[in-house]
Design a protein around this motif. Sequence first.
Motif, mmCIF file in Angstrom:
data_model
loop_
_atom_site.group_PDB
_atom_site.id
_atom_site.type_symbol
_atom_site.label_atom_id
_atom_site.label_comp_id
_atom_site.label_asym_id
_atom_site.label_seq_id
_atom_site.Cartn_x
_atom_site.Cartn_y
_atom_site.Cartn_z
ATOM 1 N N GLN A 169 0.854 -1.181 0.000
ATOM 2 C CA GLN A 169 0.000 0.000 0.000
ATOM 3 C C GLN A 169 0.895 1.238 0.000
ATOM 4 O OE1 GLN A 169 -2.893 -0.153 3.225
ATOM 5 N NE2 GLN A 169 -2.739 -2.384 3.274
ATOM 6 N N PRO A 170 0.371 2.376 -0.492
ATOM 7 C CA PRO A 170 1.207 3.587 -0.567
ATOM 8 C C PRO A 170 1.867 3.957 0.751
ATOM 9 C CG PRO A 170 -0.818 3.911 -1.799
ATOM 10 C CD PRO A 170 -0.949 2.577 -1.112
ATOM 11 N N MET A 171 1.124 3.853 1.868
ATOM 12 C CA MET A 171 1.678 4.237 3.165
ATOM 13 C C MET A 171 2.948 3.456 3.481
ATOM 14 S SD MET A 171 1.118 6.257 5.729
ATOM 15 C CE MET A 171 1.356 6.477 7.488
ATOM 16 N N LEU A 189 7.764 12.286 4.751
ATOM 17 C CA LEU A 189 6.767 12.483 5.802
ATOM 18 C C LEU A 189 5.581 13.287 5.276
ATOM 19 C CD1 LEU A 189 9.000 13.204 8.929
ATOM 20 C CD2 LEU A 189 7.737 11.120 8.400
ATOM 21 N N LEU A 190 5.842 14.291 4.433
ATOM 22 C CA LEU A 190 4.754 15.050 3.813
ATOM 23 C C LEU A 190 3.928 14.149 2.898
ATOM 24 C CD1 LEU A 190 3.219 17.639 3.102
ATOM 25 C CD2 LEU A 190 5.011 18.151 1.421
ATOM 26 N N SER A 191 4.593 13.294 2.135
ATOM 27 C CA SER A 191 3.883 12.373 1.237
ATOM 28 C C SER A 191 2.997 11.420 2.028
ATOM 29 C CB SER A 191 4.893 11.577 0.405
ATOM 30 O OG SER A 191 5.759 12.437 -0.315
ATOM 31 N N ASP A 244 -1.053 10.988 1.891
ATOM 32 C CA ASP A 244 -1.686 9.675 1.743
ATOM 33 C C ASP A 244 -2.771 9.475 2.788
ATOM 34 O OD1 ASP A 244 -1.722 6.667 0.973
ATOM 35 O OD2 ASP A 244 -1.265 6.664 3.116
ATOM 36 N N ARG A 245 -2.498 9.821 4.046
ATOM 37 C CA ARG A 245 -3.503 9.679 5.097
ATOM 38 C C ARG A 245 -4.679 10.623 4.873
ATOM 39 N NH1 ARG A 245 -4.222 5.388 6.415
ATOM 40 N NH2 ARG A 245 -3.271 5.182 4.377
ATOM 41 N N VAL A 304 6.208 10.889 -7.046
ATOM 42 C CA VAL A 304 6.355 11.581 -5.765
ATOM 43 C C VAL A 304 7.742 11.349 -5.186
ATOM 44 C CG1 VAL A 304 5.570 11.629 -3.361
ATOM 45 C CG2 VAL A 304 3.897 11.596 -5.213
ATOM 46 N N VAL A 305 8.178 10.088 -5.146
ATOM 47 C CA VAL A 305 9.500 9.781 -4.590
ATOM 48 C C VAL A 305 10.596 10.456 -5.407
ATOM 49 C CG1 VAL A 305 11.150 7.920 -4.129
ATOM 50 C CG2 VAL A 305 8.717 7.603 -3.591
ATOM 51 N N LEU A 306 10.441 10.454 -6.728
ATOM 52 C CA LEU A 306 11.440 11.090 -7.590
ATOM 53 C C LEU A 306 11.495 12.593 -7.348
ATOM 54 C CD1 LEU A 306 13.495 10.694 -9.880
ATOM 55 C CD2 LEU A 306 11.614 11.056 -11.510
#
Length: 316
Positions: free
Chosen positions: A59-61, A117-119, A123-124, A146-148
């Motif tokens: 999952q994204p989290m 942490l912002l990402s 997500d939440r 997002v990670v990139l």
Amino acid sequence: MGYTNLTYLNPKTVILIGLPGLEHVQFWIGFPFLAVCLVALLGNIFLLIIIPTERSLQQPMYIFLAVLAATDLGLCAAIAPKMLAIFWFGSYSMAFDACLSQLFFIHALQGMESGILLSMAFDRYVAICEPLRHTSIFTPFFLHQVVLMVAIRATLLVGILPILLKRLQRFHSVIVVHSYCEHMAVVKLAAEDVHINRSYGLFVAFAILGFDMIFVFISYILIFRAVFRLPQKEARIKAFNTCTAHIVVFLEFYILAFFSFFSHRFGHVSPYVHILLSTVYLLVPPALNPIVYGVKTKEIRSRVVQMFIVKPNNQQ
């Protein structure tokens, strides 16, 4: 390394003194830091093993958590070896270019951690406030983007710091009053106008940490508002529980970050107090993050238990 009137010209090496005022005990101080690094090393390696192999964690989290674990490992690797070498073996000397490289990796990884942490907060927010759109928004392609972007932002903004330091030629000292090469500790060595260095350092801090903290805070205001509007108490508790681990990690990271940041620039604390706090701020979150998520996530907790329990062979 040449010098004129106690001014060092284009120094090739710098001297890291560790903990000024605590030189007589820093040998023993190294052991708690080693313990913290070992916990961070083992905990984050477990996360990087468990998350990719556990289907329920795809999952994204938890993908963001795996990236956070890799970032935390990088932070420990960038700080701990040289710091412990100073504490235990008196290895104070460091090439100036190596110092700038360490400075870059520490601050870039710190910026990446803040971005992740912002990402995770976003997500939440989507999972709780826009649950029907969560799957359509957090696609694998979006996660990679997002990670990139987090990595590119930290690399580009922080990458200018060592470039600005490299252009300086005259230094009134080569003794870095720190246990690792921190930006402001190196800037203070210069015997030239460092207004640009100081201003850009502030800009980077607020462009990354300040920006991320504001939007994480806004995300959680919206999340709490949505949670408290849920009609059933059980639903509110369940929704809140999905955020508690991230809230703990968020608070420990940003509170320590800004306390260290402002005490270094505007405070009047002893040098060894600031150095200890800044080192704790960088090394303690990587150790606590796996513990916090391991305790709060049933799948991670059960997989860790399975890894340490040897099942007896069934005998017919």
